[in-house]
Enzyme design. Structure first.
Site, short mmCIF file in Angstrom:
data_model
loop_
_atom_site.label_atom_id
_atom_site.label_comp_id
_atom_site.label_asym_id
_atom_site.label_seq_id
_atom_site.Cartn_x
_atom_site.Cartn_y
_atom_site.Cartn_z
CG HIS A 1 -1.73 1.25 1.33
ND1 HIS A 1 -3.25 1.04 0.91
CD2 HIS A 1 -1.64 2.44 1.71
CE1 HIS A 1 -3.59 2.31 1.19
NE2 HIS A 1 -2.87 3.05 1.72
CD GLU A 2 1.25 3.50 3.89
OE1 GLU A 2 1.39 4.48 3.27
OE2 GLU A 2 0.38 3.26 4.40
CD GLU B 1 -5.84 5.21 0.20
OE1 GLU B 1 -4.70 6.01 0.27
OE2 GLU B 1 -5.99 4.13 1.00
CG HIS C 1 0.28 6.26 -0.68
ND1 HIS C 1 -0.72 6.89 -1.50
CD2 HIS C 1 -0.34 5.56 0.39
CE1 HIS C 1 -1.97 6.50 -0.57
NE2 HIS C 1 -1.75 5.77 0.13
#
Ligand code: ZN
Length: 498
Positions: free
Chosen positions: A267-268, A297, A271
Site C-alpha cells: 500500500h505505502e 489512494e 503511494h
C-alpha cells in the site's frame, strides 16, 4: 543579468515553500520513528515555527501581486502551455490560505493537538463523553473554516474540496448510493466464496527479519527505488515524500502473520511510487506535486488490492514466500492462502476490513460527518447515530465506542471531509487497472511472472507525470475515458467473489 519574470519569481517562492514543507515532513517522520521521547515539546515548537513561516510566505502580498500579473500575462501563452496549470493551482492555494485568518490557523492547530489527547484518553476508557466536547469544538472550527473558504450547497463541500479538488457532496452521494447497492448485493456470495478456510490457519512464526527481507523484495519488484527511499518501523504505517529523491515508507510487524506488514508495505509503496514518479524539473511547483488524496489512494490500492490480492500475483510470490517463511507451505496451499487474504466478513474496525465491506465503513463516516458539518447531527448524538446506521449497513450490533465511533483518529486531528477519498481511491484503482489491462495486451501474464515494469510505466505516463496539471476528475477522464464511476469496482468485486 536579466530580471526574473513574475512566473520565475512565483516558481522560486513555490520551491521555497516546498523546502519548508519537506523539512517539516522529515521532522514529522522522525517523530513517528526514531525521535527520543523527551524531544516532544521542542519538536512541536520546530514544526509550529516552520508551519508559521510557510503560511507567511504562502500568504504574502507580493505573492498575490506576482500572481495577478502572471494571470494577466497568460493570455499571450499558448492554450496548452503547462504553466497555466501552475498559475491556476497557485491561485487556488493562495486564495485558500489568505482566506483563513491567522487566529483560525492557530486555534485549529491548538484544538487538534488537545483533542488528539482527549481522543486517546476516551479510547483508554472506551468512553465517548471524554471526546465529545472536543468534537464539538472541531465541528465549529471546521464550519468557520468552510465559511472562510466559501461554499455552495453545503459547507461540507468546502472541506471536501481541500482533499479532493473539484468534488462535491451531491456527486459523492450518488456515487456511493450506487456502490452501496452493489456491495450489499454481493456480500452474501463473497462471504460464502471466502468462508471455507479458517484465516487462523495462516498464523505461525514469521520472524521480523524475514518479513523485512520479503517486503523489500516485493517493493523492489514493484519498482520502488531504494536509493530514493527507505522502510522503517512505526506504530501506524504511512508514506511520506520529503523532497525529491527521498520518499519513506513505514510499517509495523505481526510476528504471527506476515501479510499484515506486507500489505501495508505494498500500500505505502504504491503511494511511494507516485511520489517517486513526480517530475524532477517542476518539483516544488504544483506541476510536480500530487493532485488529490483520492488519486493518491488509487495508487496505493491498485498495488495493495488489484495486484497484491490477486491470484496471479501469488502464483509468482507464494513459492517465494514459502522460501522466506519455512512452514508456510505446510500451513496453507496457494488456494487456501488466496482465500484467507481475501476473507470477507462484516466487522467493526475499518482498517481491518475486507475489500467488500471497507467501503460501507466509509459511507457511514461520510453520512455522519456531512450531517455534523451541516448541523443536522449533534456531536452528542454521534454514538447513537453511528450504532444504528452500522446495524443497518452491516447487520451487527456495536457494543463499545472503541469498536464504533472512537476507532478513527481523523476527526480528533481536526479533519472532516477526508474519509470519502478512501473510497474514491478504491473506485479509481479498479477503473485505472481495468484500463491498463485493456491498453496493454499480456499485462496479466507479466504480473504472473513477477514483472511490473509496463504497469508502472503506464501509471507514470497516465497519472504520476501530470502532477496537478488536471483536476482529479479530468485526470481520470484522460486516463480512462470517464470520470470516477462505481461500476468498475463493482465489476472487479463480482468477478472476484461471485
Ligand atoms: Zn493510503
Amino acid at each position: 543579468m536579466t530580471t526574473p519574470t513574475v512566473y520565475e519569481k512565483l516558481t522560486a517562492r513555490s520551491r521555497e515553500i516546498a523546502l519548508i514543507g519537506n523539512a517539516s515532513a522529515l521532522l514529522g517522520w522522525d517523530q513517528e520513528t526514531y525521535m527520543p521521547s523527551k524531544a516532544v515539546a521542542y519538536r512541536a515548537e520546530q514544526l509550529s515555527y516552520l508551519a508559521g513561516l510557510s503560511h507567511q510566505l504562502s500568504t504574502s502580498a507580493e505573492f498575490g501581486e506576482w500572481l495577478a500579473v502572471a494571470e494577466s500575462e497568460q493570455s499571450s501563452w499558448p492554450a496548452d502551455d503547462e504553466r497555466r496549470a501552475n498559475v491556476r493551482e497557485w491561485r487556488r492555494d493562495y486564495d485558500r490560505a489568505t482566506r483563513t485568518p491567522a487566529d483560525l490557523v492557530t486555534e485549529l492547530a491548538r484544538v487538534s493537538a488537545l483533542s488528539r489527547e482527549a481522543w486517546l484518553a476516551a479510547r483508554q476508557k472506551s468512553d465517548y463523553s471524554h471526546f465529545q466536547p472536543w468534537l464539538d469544538k472541531i465541528i465549529a472550527l471546521n464550519k468557520r473554516q468552510a465559511d472562510c473558504w466559501g461554499w455552495t450547497e453545503t459547507p461540507y463541500n468546502a472541506l471536501l474540496d481541500a482533499y479532493e479538488p473539484g468534488s462535491n457532496a451531491a456527486d459523492l452521494t450518488a456515487l456511493f448510493a450506487d456502490l452501496r447497492q452493489t456491495l450489499v448485493n454481493l456480500l452474501p456470495a463473497a462471504m460464502k466464496r471466502t468462508g471455507s478456510v479458517d484465516p487462523a490457519k495462516l498464523r505461525g512464526d514469521y520472524p521480523v527479519e524475514a518479513q523485512q527481507k520479503f517486503n523489500r523484495a516485493v517493493a523492489e519488484a514493484m519498482g520502488f527505488d531504494f536509493e530514493a527511499g527507505r522502510i522503517d518501523p512505526t506504530t501506524h504505517p504511512f508514506c511520506s515524500g520529503m523532497g525529491f529523491g527521498d520518499c519513506r515508507l513505514t510499517t509495523r510487524y505481526d510476528e504471527h502473520d506476515f501479510t499484515s506488514s506486507l500489505f501495508s508495505i505494498m500500500h505505502e509503496a504504491g503511494h511511494g511510487l507516485y511520489e517517486q514518479g513526480l517530475r524532477a524539473e517542476v518539483y516544488g511547483t504544483p506541476l510536480g506535486g500530487s493532485v488529490s488524496l483520492g488519486i493518491h489512494e488509487s495508487q496505493s490500492r491498485l498495488w495493495e488490492n488489484q495486484i497484491g490480492r490477486s491470484r496471479v500475483f501469488w502464483e509468482y510470490w507464494y513459492p517465494r514466500a514459502c522460501e522466506f517463511f519455512p512452514g508456510l507451505k505446510e500451513r496453507v496451499s496457494l488456494d487456501e492462502f488466496w482465500t484467507i487474504i481475501n476473507h470477507v466478513e462484516p466487522s467493526y474496525i475499518r482498517t481491518e476490513s475486507d475489500e467488500v465491506t471497507y467501503n460501507l465503513h466509509i459511507i457511514l463516516r461520510f453520512e455522519l460527518e456531512k450531517a455534523l458539518v451541516e448541523g443536522t447531527l449533534a456531536a452528542a448524538d454521534v454514538p447513537a447515530a453511528w450504532n444504528s446506521r452500522f446495524k443497518e449497513l452491516f447487520g451487527i450490533e456495536v457494543k463499545t465506542p472503541n469498536e464504533g465511533c472512537l476507532q478513527d483518529i481523523h476527526w480528533s486531528l481536526g479533519g472532516l471531509g477526508y474519509f470519502p477519498t478512501y473510497t474514491l481511491g478504491n473506485l479509481n484503482a479498479a477503473q485505472l487497472f481495468r484500463t491498463a489491462l485493456r491498453q496493454n495486451a499480456g499485462l496479466e501474464q507479466e504480473i504472473a511472472q513477477g514483472r511490473y515494469t509496463r504497469l508502472l510505466a503506464w501509471l507514470r505516463q497516465n497519472i504520476h507525470q501530470h502532477g496537478r496539471r488536471y483536476l482529479p476528475d479530468n485526470l481520470m477522464k484522460l486516463a480512462t475515458g470517464e470520470p470516477t464511476r462505481a461500476q468498475y469496482f463493482g465489476d472487479y468485486l463480482r468477478a472476484k467473489f461471485s
